[in-house]
Design a protein around this motif. Structure first.
Motif, mmCIF file in Angstrom:
data_model
loop_
_atom_site.group_PDB
_atom_site.id
_atom_site.type_symbol
_atom_site.label_atom_id
_atom_site.label_comp_id
_atom_site.label_asym_id
_atom_site.label_seq_id
_atom_site.Cartn_x
_atom_site.Cartn_y
_atom_site.Cartn_z
ATOM 1 N N UNK A 129 0.839 -1.187 0.000
ATOM 2 C CA UNK A 129 0.000 0.000 0.000
ATOM 3 C C UNK A 129 0.883 1.250 0.000
ATOM 4 N N UNK A 130 0.496 2.245 -0.772
ATOM 5 C CA UNK A 130 1.121 3.563 -0.745
ATOM 6 C C UNK A 130 0.058 4.539 -0.250
ATOM 7 N N UNK A 131 0.296 5.133 0.923
ATOM 8 C CA UNK A 131 -0.647 6.075 1.522
ATOM 9 C C UNK A 131 0.016 7.448 1.496
ATOM 10 N N UNK A 132 -0.578 8.380 0.756
ATOM 11 C CA UNK A 132 -0.050 9.746 0.661
ATOM 12 C C UNK A 132 -0.961 10.671 1.450
ATOM 13 N N UNK A 133 -0.363 11.382 2.397
ATOM 14 C CA UNK A 133 -1.117 12.270 3.275
ATOM 15 C C UNK A 133 -0.607 13.689 3.064
ATOM 16 N N UNK A 134 -1.515 14.614 2.830
ATOM 17 C CA UNK A 134 -1.154 16.018 2.660
ATOM 18 C C UNK A 134 -1.910 16.830 3.706
ATOM 19 N N UNK A 135 -1.206 17.249 4.779
ATOM 20 C CA UNK A 135 -1.872 18.104 5.774
ATOM 21 C C UNK A 135 -1.990 19.531 5.237
ATOM 22 N N UNK A 136 -3.191 20.078 5.282
ATOM 23 C CA UNK A 136 -3.435 21.424 4.760
ATOM 24 C C UNK A 136 -3.283 22.515 5.813
ATOM 25 N N UNK A 137 -3.353 22.151 7.092
ATOM 26 C CA UNK A 137 -3.285 23.159 8.143
ATOM 27 C C UNK A 137 -1.954 23.160 8.895
ATOM 28 N N UNK A 138 -0.954 22.468 8.390
ATOM 29 C CA UNK A 138 0.396 22.485 8.963
ATOM 30 C C UNK A 138 1.312 23.041 7.884
#
Length: 185
Positions: A129-138
């Motif tokens: 699995x490749x899980x890409x997370x993009x935090x918008x408030x950091x």
């Protein structure tokens, strides 16, 4: 004749253990798939892999150290994803390009809580699995990529806006349930 019987016995013994080990990995694969699909899991970092050459030179200059660029982590360093919340508590080894993080313990590592983030996940042919997370408030974290293997091991890399990238080795597990006390009941 006794020689053939012992060879057959040894081969059947090895075949038995091979079939047992494949069953346990199938269970791990099923649990790993459930964790990633639910988007509620915890990544536990066991080793940090800094990419800054200055850090690597300092690590190699320590007496009796190995010539590797891997730092074993002792402690509970995690990334937790649960119902609309992303919590990160990871150390950072490397160069930052923004002086505002100097002396600020919150920005010293990757320690933050995000409530506004996007998750994109995909699975390759081998089951990774490749899980890409993009935090918008950091504002100092650009992207977190967690690569989860079938056996539950994971490799995480973090790309920041004001520092060099770093990666971590570890594993994923189910989120811990909060403990209730008698006064809450």
């Amino acid at each position: 004749m006794k020689k053939y019987i012992s060879i057959i016995f040894v081969l059947s013994f090895l075949f038995f253990f091979q079939s047992c080990s494949s069953q346990s990995s199938a269970t791990d694969n099923h649990i790993t798939n459930e964790l990633v699909n639910s988007q509620e899991f915890t990544f536990h970092a066991q080793r940090a892999n800094p990419t800054n050459y200055d850090v690597i030179k300092v690590m190699n200059s320590i007496p009796n150290s190995t010539a590797t660029r891997i730092l074993d982590l002792s402690g509970d360093y995690t990334i937790t994803i649960k119902s609309g919340t992303l919590e990160s508590y990871l150390p950072y080894f490397g160069r930052t390009f923004n002086s505002s993080s100097y002396g600020n313990t919150e920005k010293a590592g990757y320690r933050f809580t995000s409530k506004d983030f996007t998750i994109n996940k995909s699975q390759n042919k081998k089951g990774t699995w490749i899980v890409k997370i993009k935090p918008n408030d950091v504002n100092y974290v650009d992207e977190i990529i967690i690569e989860v293997f079938k056996n539950g091991k994971a490799f995480t890399s973090i790309r920041g806006n004001d520092r060099q990238p770093i990666s971590y080795d570890g594993y994923v597990s189910k989120n811990e349930e909060p403990k209730t006390t008698k006064s809450e009941l």
